[in-house]
Design a protein around this motif. Structure first.
Motif, PDB file in Angstrom:
ATOM      1  N   SER A   1      -3.541  18.519  -5.453  1.00  0.00           N
ATOM      2  CA  SER A   1      -2.870  18.264  -4.180  1.00  0.00           C
ATOM      3  C   SER A   1      -2.254  16.880  -4.215  1.00  0.00           C
ATOM      4  O   SER A   1      -2.630  16.023  -5.024  1.00  0.00           O
ATOM      5  CB  SER A   1      -3.844  18.382  -3.003  1.00  0.00           C
ATOM      6  OG  SER A   1      -4.898  17.429  -3.139  1.00  0.00           O
ATOM      7  N   LEU A   2      -1.285  16.660  -3.338  1.00  0.00           N
ATOM      8  CA  LEU A   2      -0.593  15.375  -3.264  1.00  0.00           C
ATOM      9  C   LEU A   2      -1.377  14.431  -2.356  1.00  0.00           C
ATOM     10  O   LEU A   2      -1.658  14.757  -1.196  1.00  0.00           O
ATOM     11  CB  LEU A   2       0.821  15.572  -2.728  1.00  0.00           C
ATOM     12  CG  LEU A   2       1.774  14.380  -2.821  1.00  0.00           C
ATOM     13  CD1 LEU A   2       2.032  14.019  -4.267  1.00  0.00           C
ATOM     14  CD2 LEU A   2       3.078  14.684  -2.110  1.00  0.00           C
ATOM     15  N   GLN A   3      -1.751  13.301  -2.885  1.00  0.00           N
ATOM     16  CA  GLN A   3      -2.533  12.316  -2.150  1.00  0.00           C
ATOM     17  C   GLN A   3      -1.680  11.088  -1.874  1.00  0.00           C
ATOM     18  O   GLN A   3      -0.740  10.779  -2.618  1.00  0.00           O
ATOM     19  CB  GLN A   3      -3.779  11.914  -2.949  1.00  0.00           C
ATOM     20  CG  GLN A   3      -4.673  13.089  -3.336  1.00  0.00           C
ATOM     21  CD  GLN A   3      -5.352  13.697  -2.126  1.00  0.00           C
ATOM     22  OE1 GLN A   3      -5.644  13.014  -1.141  1.00  0.00           O
ATOM     23  NE2 GLN A   3      -5.625  15.006  -2.202  1.00  0.00           N
ATOM     24  N   CYS A   4      -2.022  10.408  -0.802  1.00  0.00           N
ATOM     25  CA  CYS A   4      -1.321   9.175  -0.425  1.00  0.00           C
ATOM     26  C   CYS A   4      -2.267   8.003  -0.614  1.00  0.00           C
ATOM     27  O   CYS A   4      -3.407   8.015  -0.109  1.00  0.00           O
ATOM     28  CB  CYS A   4      -0.842   9.262   1.022  1.00  0.00           C
ATOM     29  SG  CYS A   4       0.139   7.831   1.539  1.00  0.00           S
ATOM     30  N   ALA A   5      -1.821   7.005  -1.359  1.00  0.00           N
ATOM     31  CA  ALA A   5      -2.662   5.836  -1.616  1.00  0.00           C
ATOM     32  C   ALA A   5      -2.796   5.019  -0.347  1.00  0.00           C
ATOM     33  O   ALA A   5      -1.882   4.972   0.483  1.00  0.00           O
ATOM     34  CB  ALA A   5      -2.054   5.001  -2.744  1.00  0.00           C
ATOM     35  N   PRO A   6      -3.941   4.368  -0.132  1.00  0.00           N
ATOM     36  CA  PRO A   6      -4.110   3.530   1.063  1.00  0.00           C
ATOM     37  C   PRO A   6      -3.121   2.385   1.068  1.00  0.00           C
ATOM     38  O   PRO A   6      -2.778   1.825   0.018  1.00  0.00           O
ATOM     39  CB  PRO A   6      -5.559   3.036   0.942  1.00  0.00           C
ATOM     40  CG  PRO A   6      -5.897   3.159  -0.511  1.00  0.00           C
ATOM     41  CD  PRO A   6      -5.132   4.348  -0.997  1.00  0.00           C
ATOM     42  N   SER A   7      -2.655   2.084   2.277  1.00  0.00           N
ATOM     43  CA  SER A   7      -1.643   1.028   2.414  1.00  0.00           C
ATOM     44  C   SER A   7      -2.236  -0.337   2.674  1.00  0.00           C
ATOM     45  O   SER A   7      -1.506  -1.302   2.846  1.00  0.00           O
ATOM     46  CB  SER A   7      -0.687   1.388   3.563  1.00  0.00           C
ATOM     47  OG  SER A   7      -1.421   1.555   4.778  1.00  0.00           O
ATOM     48  N   THR A   8      -3.566  -0.429   2.746  1.00  0.00           N
ATOM     49  CA  THR A   8      -4.198  -1.736   2.971  1.00  0.00           C
ATOM     50  C   THR A   8      -4.007  -2.608   1.754  1.00  0.00           C
ATOM     51  O   THR A   8      -4.039  -2.120   0.614  1.00  0.00           O
ATOM     52  CB  THR A   8      -5.688  -1.551   3.256  1.00  0.00           C
ATOM     53  OG1 THR A   8      -6.278  -0.817   2.166  1.00  0.00           O
ATOM     54  CG2 THR A   8      -5.899  -0.776   4.561  1.00  0.00           C
ATOM     55  N   PRO A   9      -3.810  -3.881   1.970  1.00  0.00           N
ATOM     56  CA  PRO A   9      -3.605  -4.765   0.823  1.00  0.00           C
ATOM     57  C   PRO A   9      -4.858  -4.873  -0.029  1.00  0.00           C
ATOM     58  O   PRO A   9      -5.980  -4.770   0.463  1.00  0.00           O
ATOM     59  CB  PRO A   9      -3.226  -6.109   1.471  1.00  0.00           C
ATOM     60  CG  PRO A   9      -3.808  -6.053   2.845  1.00  0.00           C
ATOM     61  CD  PRO A   9      -3.733  -4.614   3.271  1.00  0.00           C
ATOM     62  N   MET A  10      -4.672  -5.044  -1.286  1.00  0.00           N
ATOM     63  CA  MET A  10      -5.790  -5.178  -2.213  1.00  0.00           C
ATOM     64  C   MET A  10      -6.467  -6.524  -2.011  1.00  0.00           C
ATOM     65  O   MET A  10      -5.811  -7.546  -1.798  1.00  0.00           O
ATOM     66  CB  MET A  10      -5.290  -5.063  -3.659  1.00  0.00           C
ATOM     67  CG  MET A  10      -4.683  -3.705  -3.986  1.00  0.00           C
ATOM     68  SD  MET A  10      -5.899  -2.397  -3.996  1.00  0.00           S
ATOM     69  CE  MET A  10      -6.848  -2.888  -5.437  1.00  0.00           C
TER      70      MET A  10
ATOM     71  N   SER B   1       5.735   4.951   0.743  1.00  0.00           N
ATOM     72  CA  SER B   1       4.306   4.911   0.436  1.00  0.00           C
ATOM     73  C   SER B   1       4.086   5.416  -0.979  1.00  0.00           C
ATOM     74  O   SER B   1       4.938   6.101  -1.560  1.00  0.00           O
ATOM     75  CB  SER B   1       3.505   5.761   1.430  1.00  0.00           C
ATOM     76  OG  SER B   1       3.932   7.114   1.374  1.00  0.00           O
ATOM     77  N   ILE B   2       2.915   5.100  -1.537  1.00  0.00           N
ATOM     78  CA  ILE B   2       2.572   5.494  -2.898  1.00  0.00           C
ATOM     79  C   ILE B   2       1.850   6.836  -2.841  1.00  0.00           C
ATOM     80  O   ILE B   2       0.822   6.974  -2.177  1.00  0.00           O
ATOM     81  CB  ILE B   2       1.686   4.435  -3.568  1.00  0.00           C
ATOM     82  CG1 ILE B   2       2.405   3.076  -3.585  1.00  0.00           C
ATOM     83  CG2 ILE B   2       1.323   4.858  -4.982  1.00  0.00           C
ATOM     84  CD1 ILE B   2       1.530   1.951  -4.097  1.00  0.00           C
ATOM     85  N   THR B   3       2.408   7.835  -3.521  1.00  0.00           N
ATOM     86  CA  THR B   3       1.782   9.149  -3.567  1.00  0.00           C
ATOM     87  C   THR B   3       1.491   9.521  -5.009  1.00  0.00           C
ATOM     88  O   THR B   3       2.171   9.069  -5.937  1.00  0.00           O
ATOM     89  CB  THR B   3       2.696  10.217  -2.934  1.00  0.00           C
ATOM     90  OG1 THR B   3       3.957  10.217  -3.615  1.00  0.00           O
ATOM     91  CG2 THR B   3       2.925   9.929  -1.456  1.00  0.00           C
ATOM     92  N   PHE B   4       0.462  10.359  -5.186  1.00  0.00           N
ATOM     93  CA  PHE B   4       0.070  10.787  -6.523  1.00  0.00           C
ATOM     94  C   PHE B   4      -0.615  12.143  -6.431  1.00  0.00           C
ATOM     95  O   PHE B   4      -1.113  12.543  -5.368  1.00  0.00           O
ATOM     96  CB  PHE B   4      -0.864   9.755  -7.180  1.00  0.00           C
ATOM     97  CG  PHE B   4      -2.142   9.516  -6.427  1.00  0.00           C
ATOM     98  CD1 PHE B   4      -3.311  10.167  -6.779  1.00  0.00           C
ATOM     99  CD2 PHE B   4      -2.167   8.633  -5.347  1.00  0.00           C
ATOM    100  CE1 PHE B   4      -4.483   9.946  -6.083  1.00  0.00           C
ATOM    101  CE2 PHE B   4      -3.346   8.404  -4.648  1.00  0.00           C
ATOM    102  CZ  PHE B   4      -4.508   9.067  -5.008  1.00  0.00           C
ATOM    103  N   VAL B   5      -0.620  12.863  -7.538  1.00  0.00           N
ATOM    104  CA  VAL B   5      -1.252  14.183  -7.620  1.00  0.00           C
ATOM    105  C   VAL B   5      -2.652  14.019  -8.177  1.00  0.00           C
ATOM    106  O   VAL B   5      -2.845  13.378  -9.223  1.00  0.00           O
ATOM    107  CB  VAL B   5      -0.417  15.133  -8.503  1.00  0.00           C
ATOM    108  CG1 VAL B   5      -1.112  16.483  -8.632  1.00  0.00           C
ATOM    109  CG2 VAL B   5       0.980  15.308  -7.931  1.00  0.00           C
ATOM    110  N   GLN B   6      -3.618  14.618  -7.476  1.00  0.00           N
ATOM    111  CA  GLN B   6      -5.018  14.487  -7.885  1.00  0.00           C
ATOM    112  C   GLN B   6      -5.698  15.850  -7.772  1.00  0.00           C
ATOM    113  O   GLN B   6      -5.458  16.617  -6.824  1.00  0.00           O
ATOM    114  CB  GLN B   6      -5.741  13.444  -7.031  1.00  0.00           C
ATOM    115  CG  GLN B   6      -7.138  13.106  -7.537  1.00  0.00           C
ATOM    116  CD  GLN B   6      -7.771  12.009  -6.708  1.00  0.00           C
ATOM    117  OE1 GLN B   6      -7.555  11.932  -5.505  1.00  0.00           O
ATOM    118  NE2 GLN B   6      -8.548  11.148  -7.342  1.00  0.00           N
ATOM    119  N   ALA B   7      -6.554  16.170  -8.737  1.00  0.00           N
ATOM    120  CA  ALA B   7      -7.274  17.432  -8.748  1.00  0.00           C
ATOM    121  C   ALA B   7      -8.611  17.279  -8.045  1.00  0.00           C
ATOM    122  O   ALA B   7      -9.303  16.261  -8.189  1.00  0.00           O
ATOM    123  CB  ALA B   7      -7.478  17.915 -10.187  1.00  0.00           C
TER     124      ALA B   7
END
Length: 356
Positions: free
Chosen positions: A279-288, A265-271
């Motif tokens: 904190s570490l966030q997980c991007a939604p897995s639904t297709p664009m 899964s796609i994860t990223f750090v967001q304030a």
């Protein structure tokens, strides 16, 4: 100046070790220098924490040396003497324990970089003789390296071919360090051999410490490979060589796989906008959703031609599309040679003439 004795402790670990001793090494941005045992092997400096270590902590390729000058900045130790190595991308400050040691290090480094004995250094005849031997040995080493690379090319030994996943383009010592540091990823590694033609297998196991073994793998002229032990083992492919070692050791040896698993899964750090806490966030897995494509405007149709009234001057001359250019030119020439004249007056009979 007395010629210092050269240690031979690592002659079995490094080939072509020309000079060694303690040096202090510091990069341009470092605040403090490190005192390391240094070995000049080939055209590379290997640095060790002490004389008993078999694994170097770092190395420096001297093929990138641009220039070498004395360091006149001064030192607390009045007996020490430094010099500066100007590389392509950095500047390195080296400090030797004495002026004599500095001259020797400068001389040997110059020998392997320029393949000639420096004439500007104050050296004894015995030291000059040692450096001449160094130049001849280093030149021979490079010639042999070129020949082995050419032989590898002619025998179609390409490292791009179907290599096992445990293949790593590293040296013997680098393979040992890699297996030591990443013991959880396997203990069997395939690598190039020193001669540049054959291959080698390095293994590591624990028995009151690390136990390393190195095996040679030769390529046969008629195809396939040979695992070179007391009783050679023929193998059709390099994958067969690795599988043979795993099977003969009942799985005690496992291939070294450096590449770890990939993320799912796609994860990223967001304030956080309010608290600012990251904190570490997980991007939604639904297709664009598909991006809408704007419709193109309709193409304009052919424009209707509006007839224009003929002028009086255009009615006297009629041109046809199939008239050739030559006919048009001839008609123009005739009109120029015989200009238009008014029509003749019709002939009339006099009234006195009677018709019979």
């Amino acid at each position: 100046m007395a010629t210092p004795k050269r240690a031979r402790r690592r002659s079995n670990r490094f080939t072509h070790c020309y000079y060694e001793g303690y040096l202090e090494k510091r990069l341009f941005n470092d605040t403090a220098s490190r005192r390391l045992w240094t070995c000049l092997c080939g055209n590379t400096l290997f640095f060790f924490n002490n004389t008993k270590d078999n694994d170097y902590v770092e190395k420096l390729d001297l093929s990138d040396v641009m220039s070498l000058t004395d360091d006149c900045s001064g030192d607390r130790n009045l007996e020490a003497a430094g010099f500066l190595l100007y590389m392509k991308d950095e500047e390195i400050q080296i400090t030797a324990p004495s002026l004599e040691a500095r001259e020797l290090w400068k001389g040997f480094i110059y020998c392997v970089v320029e393949l000639s004995v420096p004439s500007s250094l104050n050296l004894l005849p015995g030291q000059i003789h040692m450096m001449r031997e160094t130049v001849e040995t280093e030149r021979e080493r490079r010639n042999n390296l070129s020949l082995t690379l050419a032989a590898a090319s002619s025998s179609n030994l390409s490292l791009v071919e179907d290599m096992p996943a445990c293949y790593q383009p590293v040296s013997r010592i680098e393979a040992e360090i890699m297996l030591e540091r990443h013991s959880d990823r396997g203990n069997l590694l395939l690598r190039p051999s020193r001669d540049g033609v054959s291959l080698a297998v390095t293994t590591r196991q624990d028995l009151n410490g690390s136990v390393f073994r190195h095996y040679r793998v030769d390529r046969k002229h008629d195809g396939g490979y040979t695992f070179d032990v007391e009783t050679p083992i023929p193998c059709a492919t390099l994958h067969g060589v690795i599988n043979c070692l795993v099977e003969k050791t009942n799985g005690a040896l496992t291939p070294f796989i450096m590449e770890g698993p990939y993320e799912e899964s796609i994860t990223f750090v967001q304030a956080n906008e309010e608290s600012g806490e990251k904190s570490l966030q997980c991007a939604p897995s639904t297709p664009m959703p598909p991006v809408p494509v704007p419709a193109l405007p309709p193409k304009p149709g052919p424009r209707e031609r509006v007839p224009t009234p003929e002028s009086e001057s255009d009615r006297g001359e009629i041109l046809y599309l199939n008239d050739t250019q030559q006919e048009k030119e001839e008609g123009t020439a005739v009109q120029a040679a015989h200009p238009l004249q008014p029509p003749p007056t019709p002939f009339r009979l006099p009234n006195s003439v009677s018709h019979s």
